[in-house]
Motif scaffolding. Structure first.
Motif, short mmCIF file in Angstrom:
data_model
loop_
_atom_site.label_atom_id
_atom_site.label_comp_id
_atom_site.label_asym_id
_atom_site.label_seq_id
_atom_site.Cartn_x
_atom_site.Cartn_y
_atom_site.Cartn_z
N TYR A 51 0.70 -1.13 0.03
CA TYR A 51 0.01 0.00 -0.04
C TYR A 51 0.96 1.30 0.05
CZ TYR A 51 -3.75 -3.14 1.29
OH TYR A 51 -4.54 -4.27 1.31
N ILE A 52 0.45 2.31 -0.99
CA ILE A 52 1.11 3.36 -0.69
C ILE A 52 0.42 4.50 0.00
CG2 ILE A 52 2.21 5.38 -2.23
CD1 ILE A 52 3.93 2.95 -2.50
N SER A 53 0.91 5.50 0.79
CA SER A 53 0.42 6.41 1.46
C SER A 53 1.32 7.76 1.19
CB SER A 53 0.55 6.18 3.00
OG SER A 53 -0.11 7.15 3.85
N ASP A 54 0.51 8.81 0.74
CA ASP A 54 0.72 9.91 0.44
C ASP A 54 0.73 11.05 1.54
OD1 ASP A 54 0.40 12.36 -2.58
OD2 ASP A 54 1.71 12.48 -0.73
N LYS A 55 1.95 11.14 2.38
CA LYS A 55 1.73 11.79 3.94
C LYS A 55 1.38 13.32 3.46
CE LYS A 55 2.42 9.03 6.19
NZ LYS A 55 1.76 8.08 6.37
N LYS A 56 1.59 13.94 2.42
CA LYS A 56 1.17 15.38 2.16
C LYS A 56 0.64 15.60 0.88
CE LYS A 56 2.27 20.24 3.49
NZ LYS A 56 2.09 20.56 2.04
N SER A 57 -0.71 15.76 0.53
CA SER A 57 -1.12 16.16 -1.04
C SER A 57 -1.79 17.30 -0.96
CB SER A 57 -1.84 15.03 -1.37
OG SER A 57 -2.97 14.55 -0.69
N SER A 58 -1.97 17.81 -2.10
CA SER A 58 -3.05 19.14 -2.43
C SER A 58 -4.30 18.74 -2.39
CB SER A 58 -2.55 19.73 -3.87
OG SER A 58 -0.91 19.81 -3.99
N LEU A 59 -4.70 17.69 -2.86
CA LEU A 59 -6.04 17.29 -2.97
C LEU A 59 -6.12 15.90 -1.94
CD1 LEU A 59 -6.56 17.10 -6.72
CD2 LEU A 59 -7.44 18.88 -5.17
N PHE A 62 6.46 9.98 0.92
CA PHE A 62 5.74 8.69 0.63
C PHE A 62 5.75 7.66 1.71
CE2 PHE A 62 2.93 10.01 -2.99
CZ PHE A 62 3.68 11.02 -3.36
N GLU A 63 4.95 7.05 2.09
CA GLU A 63 5.29 5.53 2.79
C GLU A 63 4.74 4.58 2.12
OE1 GLU A 63 3.46 5.54 6.60
OE2 GLU A 63 4.62 4.29 7.52
N ALA A 64 5.52 3.35 1.97
CA ALA A 64 5.25 2.02 1.56
C ALA A 64 4.96 1.23 2.76
CB ALA A 64 6.45 1.76 0.50
N ARG A 101 2.88 -5.26 8.19
CA ARG A 101 4.05 -5.94 8.84
C ARG A 101 5.31 -5.04 8.63
NH1 ARG A 101 2.93 -11.44 8.84
NH2 ARG A 101 0.63 -11.65 9.45
N GLY A 102 5.31 -4.11 8.05
CA GLY A 102 6.49 -3.08 7.89
C GLY A 102 6.34 -2.11 7.05
N SER A 103 6.93 -0.86 7.12
CA SER A 103 6.84 0.04 6.18
C SER A 103 8.17 0.96 6.28
CB SER A 103 5.69 0.99 7.00
OG SER A 103 6.23 1.76 8.08
N LEU A 104 8.28 1.79 5.14
CA LEU A 104 9.40 2.59 4.85
C LEU A 104 8.94 3.83 4.07
CD1 LEU A 104 11.77 0.03 2.79
CD2 LEU A 104 12.43 1.38 4.84
N LEU A 121 2.26 6.45 -7.45
CA LEU A 121 2.38 7.52 -6.59
C LEU A 121 1.23 8.51 -6.99
CD1 LEU A 121 6.18 8.18 -6.06
CD2 LEU A 121 4.57 6.29 -4.91
N SER A 122 0.55 8.36 -8.13
CA SER A 122 -0.21 9.36 -8.62
C SER A 122 -1.65 9.46 -8.11
CB SER A 122 -0.13 9.46 -10.30
OG SER A 122 1.16 9.50 -10.69
N TYR A 123 -2.36 10.59 -8.16
CA TYR A 123 -3.64 10.80 -8.21
C TYR A 123 -4.16 11.71 -9.30
CZ TYR A 123 -2.62 15.70 -6.63
OH TYR A 123 -2.24 17.06 -6.62
N PHE A 124 -5.48 11.44 -9.57
CA PHE A 124 -5.97 12.07 -10.89
C PHE A 124 -6.46 13.54 -10.26
CE2 PHE A 124 -7.38 11.94 -14.99
CZ PHE A 124 -8.43 12.93 -15.02
N ASP A 125 -5.73 14.49 -11.09
CA ASP A 125 -6.17 15.78 -10.76
C ASP A 125 -7.25 16.19 -11.85
OD1 ASP A 125 -4.40 18.81 -10.01
OD2 ASP A 125 -6.26 18.54 -10.82
N ASP A 126 -8.48 16.32 -11.28
CA ASP A 126 -9.69 16.59 -12.47
C ASP A 126 -9.43 17.99 -12.99
OD1 ASP A 126 -11.92 16.41 -9.89
OD2 ASP A 126 -10.05 17.17 -9.64
#
Ligand code: GLC
Length: 745
Positions: free
Chosen positions: A667-675, A724-726, A736-739, A707-712
């Protein structure tokens, strides 16, 4: 240079040979398909072009008899080849050579998280469709699981666009190797059955592109789907089958689709919109004045005589007609007129084995207290309770209903596996409504008119001295359960099952629940039972697959393709959305039921991760009879730029005593995003088989796409620089683990 001239010489001689053999260019399979299409078009009259873009019978469209261009024959469905029906009826024709192998429902396939199972599925079902001389298989379905009430979720691949997009591709590729077209459905936004013909869906482009389109896009661009089925519902005021945004702008212009768009049966409502909206092939229309599928209604189809009339009166030109006819011809050349296609096969031991294997890999072990499973049955007294232990599930549910050569029920499967070593008795426990027939065919009569109390007291008495109680319940394929054209009324189990399970668990602490369903259900008794297995609709081999898992012959490795919420209010569509639609607006205009997807991108675990109530079972959850240990995740770098990639690796070890398969989820987590973005999103998974003590390294390559999101606003996918966090999980909640890592400018 030499090689090019050699190729030219070969092509020229092939043409000469073919013409010598009397073949015309469109018949010459050694020519590029576009040359064949253009040649055929040039020889066809306007009437012949119109004739091939609409149905001539319930499931076929005309060819061009004068030119020897064959008809096109379609068949349902996503789980097996539908029995033959009468020319212009839904009722079965009563043939004696059209029984098939029923493969597991697509939720079960998705639950395998194994693309190899999807390939095996597509190959097997494709061979059956080919043998039955079908050109188009009306499936697979990949609509996103937005609400657990949707009657057709069992036909689809769950709540996550990435999982569905990965799992649909091999099915399409292998199916089409048989010269049978996939017809990926229902494009798009057919996420409920309630008001399915009239719901007018509106939503943000973010939700459309991030959640509801990816599986269709993958089926087209990676799967190479030769056809796609437009859905019944409206999108932004236009029926999907007459919707240029969906059928031209997105499907053709953005994705490069070169197949044919086939309407859902009865999904066309207007000639002018069907001409310009991007539809190619009209099926199942209930045209004005001809009611539902009246005989010889086909000339009155919207793209039949009415279209021809507009052309002959000079009111429309034939530009759109030529595009439609070309798309249908291309479909015919790839299928009916493809002389390289194999011969297929039907009901083979290989297909039966495939159905059993896929089911065995898709069954999910949800709970296993005290490792009560796998069952040591020798010498034991086993009580099997529940209607779903004996109820045929390959019949019903709507258009995916099948006539199977065999269906092994859960009870029969348990008896075959354990009958010699254990004493197995069966009691009904509960009874649902008994349908008499389906598509004109009589259903197995398993009616039991005793009262609920009688059935419960019988079950309790029998459970008193049983070593194990296996309760086989859940939903079924009746209307308002897992069934086309209706949604469920609530999350709970029907027919008083909760009471039966509760009473049984009061007198026997070894209750194992096998839930047969295509949807999440509430489990108020979850703490009272020892084990829960999600058995799905597993097709012809259902009983054998369930027995394989309960006995330990198969170590379960399925993972949930959708969240099991504790309550409906924990689901985005019900907490934030307007499901099943905006009733106030409906009062003013009965023609359509507007529904704005206010839940937006927060579907499934994307919503569950934002609220405090934990789900009953999270997306990606599934236990094993062994245990797995994850090592520390590693990355080949700490940061990447938008053109680069980052490679993650993580070790997985089987720390138990038996072999097993584990699906490592990224799973990918975007720690800070405009949207706004979900807490995390599935962007990778890998299923590994490990012997006891064996360890393997799983790697994931992550690029900007992940890593992308759709910017409408920009109408573009955006990978925003930042942290980002994996996260590496055995489920979406068992991390079970993250980076952390950075995306630089
Ligand atoms: C149905 C379904 C579609 C099916 C078609 C033909 O209404 O929506 O999935 O393939 O009609 O049976």
């Amino acid at each position: 240079m030499k090689q090019k001239s050699l190729l030219l010489a070969i092509a020229a001689s092939a043409t000469l040979l073919c013409s010598a053999a009397g073949l015309l260019p469109y018949q010459n399979t050694s020519l590029p398909i576009e040359e064949r299409v253009n040649d055929a078009l040039s020889r066809m009259t306007t009437a012949e072009k119109v004739a091939i873009i609409h149905a001539q019978s319930k499931f076929s469209s005309a060819g061009v008899p004068r030119l020897g261009i064959p008809e096109l024959w379609c068949t349902d469905g996503p789980h097996g080849v539908r029995p033959e029906v009468l020319w212009d009826e839904w009722n079965q024709a009563g043939w004696t050579n059209d029984s098939c192998t029923a493969f597991p429902a697509l939720t079960c396939l998705a639950a395998t998280w194994n693309p190899e199972m999807s390939a095996l599925y597509g190959k097997s079902i494709g061979e059956e469709a080919r043998y039955r001389e079908k050109d188009v298989l009306l499936g697979p379905g990949v609509n996103i699981y937005r609400t657990p009430l949707n009657g057709r979720n069992f036909e689809y691949m769950g709540e996550d666009p990435y999982l569905a997009a990965v799992m649909v591709v091999p099915y399409v590729q292998e199916l089409q190797k048989n010269g049978v077209a996939a017809c990926v459905k229902h494009y798009a936004l057919n996420n409920q059955e309630y008001f399915r013909h009239t719901v007018d869906v509106d939503l943000s482009d973010r939700a459309l592109y991030e959640i509801y389109l990816p599986a269709f896009k993958a089926a087209v661009q990676k799967g190479g789907a030769w056809s796609i089925m437009s859905s019944y519902n409206l999108y932004k005021g236009l029926h999907a089958g007459q919707n240029p945004r969906l059928l031209k702008e997105i499907l053709r212009d953005e994705w490069g689709f070169d197949g044919a768009v086939i309407s859902d049966w009865g999904g066309v409502h207007n000639t002018a919109q069907a001409i310009t909206g991007g539809l190619d092939l009209e099926f199942g229309s209930w045209t004005n004045g001809l009611s539902e599928g009246k005989k010889n209604a086909y000339d009155s189809y919207y793209l039949a005589d009415p279209y021809l009339k507009l052309i002959s009166e000079g009111k429309v030109d034939t530009k759109e007609l030529d595009k439609k006819a070309a798309n249908v011809l291309r479909l015919i050349f790839r299928t009916a007129m493809n002389n390289e296609k194999p011969f297929g096969s039907l009901n083979t031991p290989e297909h039966v084995e495939a159905a059993r294997r896929i089911a065995g890999e898709g069954i999910v072990l949800l709970k296993n207290e005290g490792a009560i499973l796998p069952l040591d049955m020798s010498g034991k007294k086993i009580l099997v309770v529940g209607e779903n232990a004996i109820k045929p599930m390959t019949v019903g549910g709507g258009s995916s209903s099948l006539k199977v050569r065999e269906e092994v029920s859960p009870l029969e499967g348990l008896r075959r596996r354990f009958g010699k070593v254990a004493e197995i008795t069966y009691v009904r426990g509960y009874a649902g409504e008994q349908l008499k027939d389906h598509d004109g065919m009589k259903l197995l009569d398993i009616s039991d008119n005793r009262s609920e109390e009688e059935m419960i007291s019988e079950a309790i008495a029998a459970a008193k001295n049983a070593d194990y109680v296996i309760f086989v319940g859940g939903l079924n394929k009746n209307p308002y359960q897992d069934c086309e054209n209706t949604d469920r009324a609530g999350l709970g189990l029907p027919y008083g099952q909760d009471k039966v399970i509760t009473e049984l668990s009061k007198i026997n602490r070894n209750v194992i629940v096998v839930n047969i369903s295509g949807n999440a259900v509430a489990m108020p008794w979850i703490k009272d039972v020892a084990a829960v297995v999600q058995g799905w609709y597993s097709g012809s081999e259902a009983g054998n697959a369930i027995a394989d898992v309960l006995s330990g012959d198969v170590n379960p490795s399925g993972k949930l393709p959708f969240t099991f919420p504790v309550r409906l209010e924990d689901v985005g569509a019900h907490a934030m959305g307007e499901y099943p639609g905006n009733a106030d607006a409906f009062k003013c205009n009965k023609d359509t039921m507007p529904e704005y997807y206010k839940d937006d991108i927060f579907v499934g675990y994307r919503h569950a991760d934002k609220i405090k109530n934990a789900p009953l079972f999270p997306f990606g959850h599934g236990l094993s009879y062994t245990s797995f240990e994850y090592g520390k995740p590693m990355a080949d770098k700490k940061q990447m730029d938008a053109d680069g990639t980052i490679t993650f690796s993580i070790n997985v070890k089987n720390t138990g005593k038996i072999a097993g398969k584990e699906t490592v989820q990224l799973y990918i987590s975007d720690k800070k995003s405009s949207l706004p973005r979900p807490v995390k999103e599935l962007k990778g998974f890998s299923k590994v088989e490990l012997a006891p003590g064996e360890e393997k390294t799983v790697t994931f390559i992550v690029g900007k796409e992940e890593l992308s999101y759709f910017d409408d606003a920009k109408h573009a996918w955006v990978a925003e620089p930042g942290t980002f966090e994996a996260l590496f999980g055995s489920s979406s909640r068992d991390i079970r683990g993250s980076l952390t890592f950075k995306l630089t400018d």
